[in-house]
Design a protein around this motif. Sequence first.
Motif, mmCIF file in Angstrom:
data_model
loop_
_atom_site.group_PDB
_atom_site.id
_atom_site.type_symbol
_atom_site.label_atom_id
_atom_site.label_comp_id
_atom_site.label_asym_id
_atom_site.label_seq_id
_atom_site.Cartn_x
_atom_site.Cartn_y
_atom_site.Cartn_z
ATOM 1 N N TRP A 201 26.528 62.374 63.804
ATOM 2 C CA TRP A 201 27.822 62.611 64.840
ATOM 3 C C TRP A 201 28.974 62.256 63.904
ATOM 4 N N GLN A 202 29.192 61.254 63.207
ATOM 5 C CA GLN A 202 30.109 60.825 62.467
ATOM 6 C C GLN A 202 29.760 61.047 60.782
ATOM 7 N N PRO A 203 30.592 61.760 60.179
ATOM 8 C CA PRO A 203 29.988 62.021 58.731
ATOM 9 C C PRO A 203 29.689 60.843 57.914
ATOM 10 N N VAL A 204 28.792 60.973 57.283
ATOM 11 C CA VAL A 204 28.360 59.703 56.084
ATOM 12 C C VAL A 204 28.739 60.031 54.835
ATOM 13 N N SER A 205 29.228 59.298 54.232
ATOM 14 C CA SER A 205 29.556 59.306 52.883
ATOM 15 C C SER A 205 28.589 59.506 51.717
ATOM 16 N N ALA A 206 27.352 59.413 52.210
ATOM 17 C CA ALA A 206 26.145 59.631 50.993
ATOM 18 C C ALA A 206 25.016 60.060 51.867
ATOM 19 N N LYS A 207 23.940 60.501 51.310
ATOM 20 C CA LYS A 207 22.788 60.900 51.944
ATOM 21 C C LYS A 207 22.130 59.460 52.189
ATOM 22 N N ASN A 208 22.544 58.664 53.478
ATOM 23 C CA ASN A 208 22.009 57.580 53.671
ATOM 24 C C ASN A 208 22.718 57.293 54.936
ATOM 25 N N PHE A 209 21.824 57.119 55.991
ATOM 26 C CA PHE A 209 22.114 56.995 57.423
ATOM 27 C C PHE A 209 22.631 55.497 57.402
ATOM 28 N N HIS A 210 22.216 54.392 56.538
ATOM 29 C CA HIS A 210 22.437 53.160 57.054
ATOM 30 C C HIS A 210 23.919 52.879 56.262
ATOM 31 N N LEU A 211 24.852 53.311 56.890
ATOM 32 C CA LEU A 211 26.235 53.041 56.450
ATOM 33 C C LEU A 211 27.094 52.573 57.632
ATOM 34 N N PRO A 212 27.052 51.419 57.921
ATOM 35 C CA PRO A 212 27.815 50.858 58.954
ATOM 36 C C PRO A 212 29.183 51.303 58.935
ATOM 37 N N ASP A 213 29.779 51.366 58.014
ATOM 38 C CA ASP A 213 31.311 51.569 57.918
ATOM 39 C C ASP A 213 31.693 53.188 58.276
ATOM 40 N N CYS A 214 30.542 53.908 58.336
ATOM 41 C CA CYS A 214 30.607 55.282 58.816
ATOM 42 C C CYS A 214 30.448 55.273 60.382
ATOM 43 N N PHE A 215 30.030 54.142 60.852
ATOM 44 C CA PHE A 215 29.635 54.333 62.333
ATOM 45 C C PHE A 215 31.149 54.764 63.111
ATOM 46 N N GLY A 216 31.152 55.448 64.268
ATOM 47 C CA GLY A 216 32.056 55.622 65.202
ATOM 48 C C GLY A 216 32.077 54.500 66.322
ATOM 49 N N GLU A 217 33.002 54.684 67.314
ATOM 50 C CA GLU A 217 33.216 53.986 68.383
ATOM 51 C C GLU A 217 32.449 54.388 69.459
ATOM 52 N N ILE A 218 31.830 53.571 70.380
ATOM 53 C CA ILE A 218 31.212 53.990 71.530
ATOM 54 C C ILE A 218 31.622 52.897 72.329
ATOM 55 N N VAL A 219 32.051 53.429 73.737
ATOM 56 C CA VAL A 219 32.668 52.471 74.771
ATOM 57 C C VAL A 219 31.957 52.530 75.878
ATOM 58 N N PHE A 220 31.718 51.437 76.359
ATOM 59 C CA PHE A 220 30.632 51.369 77.716
ATOM 60 C C PHE A 220 31.569 51.232 78.992
ATOM 61 N N GLU A 221 31.418 52.508 79.719
ATOM 62 C CA GLU A 221 32.441 52.538 80.802
ATOM 63 C C GLU A 221 32.110 51.556 82.049
#
Length: 221
Positions: A201-221
């Motif tokens: 969903w949010q681009p990752v800076s390397a072929k590695n999904f474990h990059l929390p700096d690349c996470f996006g915001e999710i807001v619970f309504e």
Amino acid sequence: MSYIIKKTASAPALNAGWDSADWQNANIVEIDNFRVESSDHHPVTRAKVLHDNQYIYILFDVQDKYVRSVNTGYQNSVCHDSCVEFFCQPPGRSDYLNFEFSCGGSFLVYHIIDPTRTDSGMKFDVLTLEDAGSMRVFTTMPFVVEPEITEDTHWNLAAKLPLALFTKYCEDPKGDVSGTTWRANFYKCGDGTSHPHWASWQPVSAKNFHLPDCFGEIVFE
């Protein structure tokens, strides 16, 4: 851009389907940022998420091809199959939970304490069988898919994820999650298929999904 997780008064049926009334009010996540290392197979992948302050409900919709599911059983390496994933981090935390699902319904869930890759691997806890028993997963695909399906294949996978798992492992949430902002990313991969691919969903800076700096915001309504 933040993703808004709408609150639902009743739990959606996991087998209700993408266009059903159960899921019609949920916002859509497009998982369409493909790493350059991917093959030319770029499956159209979307997700919908709802919550009721006890569970997160997530539904993936995949227009796929070269579909495979052989890593069966809890905590097997499902990322090598046709796989969808949801990594989620409570507010103010550096740790997070990664939920990974094969198209056949097998899944892996870790509590990632430190995602830094070292010679000994990342630092994480493995969620227990009791934890797995508190989750529910539905898929429209068979448990095992072998040989690989090379034709166009449309599949759904839905999961019911207890917020209590975040309380147990991340000490959060301690109450109503409504109005809180977390961080997350959504993924589609198929490392061990004939046409491997890595999308987020949010681009990752390397072929590695474990990059929390690349996470996006999710807001619970």
